[in-house]
Scaffold this motif. Structure first.
Motif, PDB file in Angstrom:
ATOM      1  N   ASP A  10      -6.006 -18.617 -14.212  1.00  0.00           N
ATOM      2  CA  ASP A  10      -6.001 -19.392 -12.913  1.00  0.00           C
ATOM      3  C   ASP A  10      -7.385 -20.077 -12.675  1.00  0.00           C
ATOM      4  O   ASP A  10      -7.321 -21.354 -12.356  1.00  0.00           O
ATOM      5  N   PRO A  39      -5.022   0.119   1.093  1.00  0.00           N
ATOM      6  CA  PRO A  39      -5.855   1.320   1.511  1.00  0.00           C
ATOM      7  C   PRO A  39      -5.862   2.151   0.496  1.00  0.00           C
ATOM      8  O   PRO A  39      -6.991   2.961   0.304  1.00  0.00           O
ATOM      9  N   LEU A  40      -4.952   2.092  -0.506  1.00  0.00           N
ATOM     10  CA  LEU A  40      -4.924   3.263  -1.569  1.00  0.00           C
ATOM     11  C   LEU A  40      -6.015   2.871  -2.683  1.00  0.00           C
ATOM     12  O   LEU A  40      -6.743   3.901  -3.051  1.00  0.00           O
ATOM     13  N   CYS A  91     -13.774   0.048   0.493  1.00  0.00           N
ATOM     14  CA  CYS A  91     -14.799  -0.533   1.395  1.00  0.00           C
ATOM     15  C   CYS A  91     -15.100   0.377   2.573  1.00  0.00           C
ATOM     16  O   CYS A  91     -14.668   1.048   3.003  1.00  0.00           O
ATOM     17  N   VAL A  92     -16.828   0.148   2.692  1.00  0.00           N
ATOM     18  CA  VAL A  92     -17.240   0.953   3.579  1.00  0.00           C
ATOM     19  C   VAL A  92     -17.721   0.175   4.960  1.00  0.00           C
ATOM     20  O   VAL A  92     -18.073   0.923   5.774  1.00  0.00           O
ATOM     21  N   CYS A  93     -17.302  -1.139   5.001  1.00  0.00           N
ATOM     22  CA  CYS A  93     -17.823  -1.967   6.112  1.00  0.00           C
ATOM     23  C   CYS A  93     -16.873  -1.741   7.234  1.00  0.00           C
ATOM     24  O   CYS A  93     -15.794  -1.725   7.408  1.00  0.00           O
ATOM     25  N   GLN A 100      -6.588  -7.312 -15.332  1.00  0.00           N
ATOM     26  CA  GLN A 100      -5.945  -5.912 -15.460  1.00  0.00           C
ATOM     27  C   GLN A 100      -5.660  -5.551 -16.810  1.00  0.00           C
ATOM     28  O   GLN A 100      -5.802  -6.507 -17.833  1.00  0.00           O
ATOM     29  N   HIS A 124      -3.193  -4.791 -18.750  1.00  0.00           N
ATOM     30  CA  HIS A 124      -2.019  -5.475 -19.714  1.00  0.00           C
ATOM     31  C   HIS A 124      -2.450  -6.861 -20.166  1.00  0.00           C
ATOM     32  O   HIS A 124      -2.083  -6.987 -21.169  1.00  0.00           O
ATOM     33  N   ASP A 170      -4.495  -6.337 -23.338  1.00  0.00           N
ATOM     34  CA  ASP A 170      -4.122  -5.363 -24.452  1.00  0.00           C
ATOM     35  C   ASP A 170      -2.919  -6.259 -25.246  1.00  0.00           C
ATOM     36  O   ASP A 170      -2.151  -5.908 -26.138  1.00  0.00           O
ATOM     37  N   ASP A 171      -2.591  -7.444 -24.463  1.00  0.00           N
ATOM     38  CA  ASP A 171      -1.343  -8.215 -24.847  1.00  0.00           C
ATOM     39  C   ASP A 171      -1.641  -8.850 -26.463  1.00  0.00           C
ATOM     40  O   ASP A 171      -2.405  -9.461 -26.820  1.00  0.00           O
ATOM     41  N   GLU A 193      -3.028 -21.139  -3.383  1.00  0.00           N
ATOM     42  CA  GLU A 193      -1.961 -20.573  -3.901  1.00  0.00           C
ATOM     43  C   GLU A 193      -2.119 -20.493  -5.503  1.00  0.00           C
ATOM     44  O   GLU A 193      -2.610 -21.106  -6.001  1.00  0.00           O
ATOM     45  N   PRO A 194      -1.335 -19.533  -6.155  1.00  0.00           N
ATOM     46  CA  PRO A 194      -1.386 -19.373  -7.272  1.00  0.00           C
ATOM     47  C   PRO A 194      -0.502 -20.714  -7.958  1.00  0.00           C
ATOM     48  O   PRO A 194       0.228 -21.277  -7.473  1.00  0.00           O
ATOM     49  N   LEU A 195      -1.222 -20.873  -9.380  1.00  0.00           N
ATOM     50  CA  LEU A 195      -0.625 -22.227  -9.900  1.00  0.00           C
ATOM     51  C   LEU A 195       0.456 -21.915 -10.889  1.00  0.00           C
ATOM     52  O   LEU A 195       0.837 -20.714 -10.882  1.00  0.00           O
ATOM     53  N   THR A 251       4.873 -18.863 -11.011  1.00  0.00           N
ATOM     54  CA  THR A 251       3.124 -18.999 -10.930  1.00  0.00           C
ATOM     55  C   THR A 251       2.620 -17.853 -11.430  1.00  0.00           C
ATOM     56  O   THR A 251       3.003 -16.880 -12.274  1.00  0.00           O
ATOM     57  N   SER A 252       1.319 -18.162 -11.504  1.00  0.00           N
ATOM     58  CA  SER A 252       0.528 -17.265 -12.124  1.00  0.00           C
ATOM     59  C   SER A 252       0.588 -15.708 -11.470  1.00  0.00           C
ATOM     60  O   SER A 252       0.353 -14.759 -12.266  1.00  0.00           O
ATOM     61  N   ARG A 303       5.437  -9.619 -22.473  1.00  0.00           N
ATOM     62  CA  ARG A 303       4.070  -9.548 -22.839  1.00  0.00           C
ATOM     63  C   ARG A 303       3.379  -8.384 -22.393  1.00  0.00           C
ATOM     64  O   ARG A 303       2.693  -7.496 -22.828  1.00  0.00           O
ATOM     65  N   ALA A 312       1.924  -5.128 -24.301  1.00  0.00           N
ATOM     66  CA  ALA A 312       0.683  -4.989 -24.224  1.00  0.00           C
ATOM     67  C   ALA A 312       0.625  -3.309 -23.850  1.00  0.00           C
ATOM     68  O   ALA A 312      -0.329  -2.611 -24.247  1.00  0.00           O
ATOM     69  N   ARG A 351      -1.609   4.366   3.186  1.00  0.00           N
ATOM     70  CA  ARG A 351      -2.000   4.737   4.715  1.00  0.00           C
ATOM     71  C   ARG A 351      -3.329   4.449   4.766  1.00  0.00           C
ATOM     72  O   ARG A 351      -3.878   4.369   3.992  1.00  0.00           O
ATOM     73  N   ARG A 394      -7.455   4.680   6.270  1.00  0.00           N
ATOM     74  CA  ARG A 394      -8.350   5.579   6.050  1.00  0.00           C
ATOM     75  C   ARG A 394      -8.233   6.429   7.418  1.00  0.00           C
ATOM     76  O   ARG A 394      -8.237   6.086   8.513  1.00  0.00           O
TER      77      ARG A 394
END
Lengths: 530, 376
Positions: free
Chosen positions: A210, A370-371, A375-377, A407, A409, A412-413, A518-520, B130-131, B165, B169, B306, B308
């Motif tokens: 993108d 949140p997982l 961020c500590v701000c 990512q 994957h 490694d594709d 927006e994503p292409l 979309t991507s 793919r 991968a 959840r 922090r």
């Protein structure tokens, strides 16, 4: 005795004025007066010129009244390069050089007490101004002859001393003189810039299909771009590779850019005309003057102008001070920047692509989940940070793109072709730019991003279906008027890249996505994503 | 003449459009051999197949099969060891858009056995993805592969391609179900992908070898994608996407239907949003969610998102009330705090000590103030 007129040039920003230095030597109260709004450097020049003439075994008309007039009188004049014109004028008035030899010639150069010439800043723009006013010959300090020769059709004479100038004007063989030292000052540290930028290749950037496409469109049409995303996702990596995607500068562009660098004093002697698009990445703590132009004493162009026809990356954009952010509005829209100070106004071109990069929060580690967020701000700081990303400056950014870390994957594709190299993408960008050059051959602008809005809808409309859809976006309130114009320009660039005659709904759809973030569509990226 | 079941199925497959529910109903009732025998004898069964005898006479199913096998295809029919029994559910499902029924057999190219696909997951979606959708589909494919589950999809552009793919991968098995013969490549631009899947996974079709990818065959094909595995994930689907047909089949076959949301303004996600809103699909946000949905109860549990933890979270209501009354900057004495909070002085005193123990307040000259950690 007759009045002698020697000519030189005074610069206001990148605009040069031809200045007549008229010298009269006549009977009267003994003394030297200099009138016509000279700055301190010119006034001090009186003493330099006096000693230079004395030490060149000429005689300063010390027993008479010397009146030096700089005209036109209303233009403020600055710079030590007036020395040579003043000296030649005095010698002309005193009958030491033939007045006819002063015609059609511009004199540039600072004198030392022993009559040698010193280089000055801004020779190229001054010679360009002289050329535009029909002057056929310039005398410049010898190391800067190469710089002055960049202007086509100009006879350039490089000289080392006042003695050589006198001999030249009298048609005598030039006396020997020691070579002129280049402009003082040398870079202490090699700057993370040009040299490094040209070694970077797009093939080193994995994934981010993108953002790669967005960068390609930005480069092809000269559009401003904003990259957002977490720290380390590759925003800077990508931005640094944009200059490599741009084709070499045209002669006209390169003269403009070289002139700006000459003004800024960043042109080293022996530098050729700059042909590669520049890249500048000032830090977020940079001062307003260094970024936009200005400075104490003489007004100098800032990083924004030095990236003219190239790329200016403002990394960590929200950390730039508010007044800089505000001041960016004019150059982003008009492609030039005007600095008004006291009685002088300097205008510099600034038609570079501006690339803004910003993290999601001041620490750069914020993610929506949140997982994964480390961020500590505090929330309030995050809010303040993001507030700068709205408003008038962002409205002037054509393309926004969110960059996610690649990512596993995606890497490694086994079917992914290796990423395209800079050369491959540059070929497409160059083709798209050529189409624009052809289309705008009769116009003063060069790229889609610079095309004025009204001209767009009159002469370069979208296909009917696309125009209807764009109108609907406006009436639905999803786009501002300015947004409509910018999407229209983007659609042209997308069409130019795809070798499409006239932008239709597909190109418009891509343009809308590029602007909104927006994503292409994968089909848009098809060729590149493999 | 009478052919054995397997050859009869090859011949009938040449005769009937794939997914013709009338044919599969007849085969289910009479057996392929007897249906073939009746048709060859030109006994019209309900007027539906009139000129079939001539067409049947021109077929040589044994040669057909041999030719296919020599080009690397195998034919898997119900009752055989490799037959994916999950597809037998199609017998009980009502037709959808006049397509349905158990396939007569499946032509397969590739090392993965179809009977090993009981835990597989179908990942489907729009061709004009979309991507974002492609990235999520790839992540789901890779996550499934990491858990050892096969990914089933078509071979179209967009989501199908991205899912394959991702799975490749992750070095996991992946299955492409085609609407043309399993020896053909459609779309042709995906030759590399389809060949790669055939090398490492399986390319599957009920259309006999050489069959063309006709529009209606995609609708028939979708029921196989939905039926093979345990669940169908729709990543991106516009309002009229074929992926919704697959989702409907999955629902009809009592498989889980899972939907990945997108921005509500995105045309590419409208179909998915409709599936979720109508209660047909469960919302998932990635591969981990999918694993949790398809695994046995208790397997692959995801963490609940959840925020922090904040030091204030563990306070009693009274303590929180006292804490709220403690100023940020200018210290306040205990009696002032008691007045502000409306709580008795003695209780405020002990609450302040407990808060100090938790490092939320400090006692300075002139009273109590919040610590830095409590002020944020």
């Amino acid at each position: 005795m007759p009045v002698a007129t020697a000519r030189t040039v005074s610069l206001q920003g990148a605009v040069g004025h031809l200045i007549d230095v008229q010298v009269d030597v006549s009977a009267g109260m003994v003394g030297t007066t200099l009138v016509g709004r000279p700055d301190a450097a010119i006034s001090e020049g009186r003493d330099r010129v006096r000693m230079a003439i004395a030490n060149t075994t000429r005689t300063w008309p010390a027993t008479r009244r010397v009146t030096i007039l700089l005209s036109p009188a209303d233009v403020p004049k600055n710079g030590s390069h007036f020395d040579l014109a003043v000296a030649v004028g005095v010698l002309g008035a005193a009958g030491d050089v033939p007045l006819a030899a002063l015609d059609d010639t511009v004199f540039l150069g600072e004198l030392t007490l022993d009559g040698r010439l010193r280089p000055v800043h801004g020779v190229l723009p001054m010679v360009m101004a002289a050329s535009a006013r029909g002057i056929g010959r310039v005398l410049v300090p010898q190391p800067q002859a190469a710089e002055a020769s960049l202007v086509p059709g100009m006879t350039v004479v490089g000289v080392r001393s006042l003695g050589q100038v006198v001999a030249l004007l009298r048609g005598l063989p030039l006396p020997d003189a020691p070579p002129v030292e280049p402009v003082s000052g040398s870079a202490l540290l090699s700057w993370r810039g040009q040299g490094r930028v040209h070694e970077q290749d797009l093939s080193e950037v994995l994934g981010m299909a993108d953002a790669r496409y967005a960068v390609e469109v930005a480069a092809a049409g000269g559009h401003h771009l904003m990259l957002t995303g977490p720290r380390g996702a590759g925003k800077t990596t990508l931005a640094e590779r944009i200059p490599g995607l741009l084709p070499d500068l045209s002669v006209e562009e390169s003269l403009e850019l070289t002139a700006i660098h000459s003004l800024a004093g960043t042109l080293r002697p022996g530098d050729e005309r700059l042909v590669r698009p520049p890249y500048a990445a000032p830090h977020s703590t940079s001062s307003r003057a260094s970024l936009l132009g200005g400075g104490s004493g003489q007004v100098r162009p800032g990083e924004l102008s030095r990236a003219h026809c190239g790329v200016l990356l403002l990394d960590e954009f929200p950390l730039f001070s508010a007044d800089i952010v505000e001041a960016l509005r004019q150059p982003l829209e008009s492609g030039e920047i005007t600095i008004a100070r006291g009685d002088e106004t300097a205008t510099y071109p600034a038609r570079g692509m501006v690339v803004l990069a910003c993290n999601p929060c001041p620490c750069g580690d914020y993610t929506p989940s949140p997982l994964t967020s480390r961020c500590v701000c505090p929330e309030t700081r995050r809010r303040d940070y993001r507030r700068k990303l709205t408003g008038p400056v962002i409205d002037r950014i054509d393309i926004t793109r969110h960059v996610e870390p690649v990512q596993p994957h995606e890497m490694d594709d086994p079917l992914t072709p290796p990423p395209e190299s800079t050369a491959v993408v540059r070929a497409r960008v160059t083709a798209a730019r050529d189409r624009q050059r052809l289309r705008y051959a009769q116009d003063p602008w060069r790229t889609n991003a610079q095309t004025p809005g009204p001209v767009l809808s009159d002469r370069f409309p979208l296909s009917e279906a696309a125009a209807r859809r764009l109108g609907a976006e406006l009436y639905a309130g999803r786009l501002t008027r300015r947004g409509v114009t910018r999407v229209h320009r983007l659609a042209w660039t997308v069409a130019d890249l795809a070798d499409v005659e006239r932008p239709g709904t597909d190109e418009l759809d891509t343009a809308l996505r590029l602007r909104s973030g927006e994503p292409l569509l994968v089909s848009t990226l098809g060729r590149r994503a493999g | 003449m009478s052919l054995d079941d397997r050859l009869a199925r090859v011949a009938l497959g040449r005769l009937a459009e794939p997914g013709d529910p009338r044919m599969s109903a007849l085969v289910a009732e009479l057996g392929a051999s007897r249906v073939h025998e009746h048709l060859a004898a030109e006994r019209d069964l309900g007027g539906m197949l009139s000129d079939v005898a001539a067409r049947l006479a021109g077929l040589d199913p044994a040669a057909d099969l041999a030719r296919a096998e020599s080009s690397g295809l195998r034919f898997v029919v119900p009752g055989e060891e490799e037959w994916p029994v999950s597809l037998d559910d199609l017998a009980g499902a009502a037709p959808l858009q006049e397509r349905g029924g158990v396939p007569l057999g499946l032509w397969v190219r590739g090392p993965v056995r179809l009977d090993a696909l009981a835990d597989s997951v179908a990942v489907v979606g729009s061709r004009s993805a979309t991507s974002y959708g492609a990235s999520v589909a790839g992540e789901i494919g890779a996550t499934l592969a990491g858990a050892g589950l096969a990914t089933v999809s078509g071979a179209a552009f967009g989501i199908d391609q991205a899912a394959h793919r991702g799975a490749l991968a992750g070095r996991g098995p992946t299955v492409a179900v085609l609407a043309c013969g399993a020896d053909r490549v459609y779309p042709t631009a995906h030759r590399q992908l389809i060949d790669y899947v055939a090398q490492t996974g399986a390319v599957v079709s009920e259309v006999p070898p050489g069959g063309a990818p006709m529009r209606v065959r995609f609708l028939a094909r979708n029921r196989i994608i939905a039926g093979l595995g345990r669940a169908t994930v729709v990543v991106e689907a516009a309002a009229r996407s074929g992926a919704l047909n697959t989702a409907n089949w999955a629902d009809r076959l009592h498989r889980s239907v899972l939907g990945v949301p997108g921005p509500v303004t995105s045309a590419q996600s409208q179909g998915v949003h409709h599936l979720v809103r109508s209660g047909l699909a469960t919302l998932v946000t990635g591969g981990a969610d999918v694993l949790e949905m398809v695994g046995a109860a208790g397997d692959h549990l995801t963490l609940e998102p959840r925020g922090r933890e904040h030091p204030r979270d563990r306070l009693t209501r009274r303590e929180a009330q006292v804490l709220d009354a403690v100023p940020v900057h200018r210290p306040a004495a205990a009696d002032a705090i008691a007045r502000t909070s409306g709580i008795g002085l003695v209780e405020v005193g002990s609450a302040l000590l407990r808060l100090r123990h938790r490092d939320l307040v400090v006692q300075e000259e002139g009273g109590w103030v919040l610590t830095a950690s409590a002020a944020t």
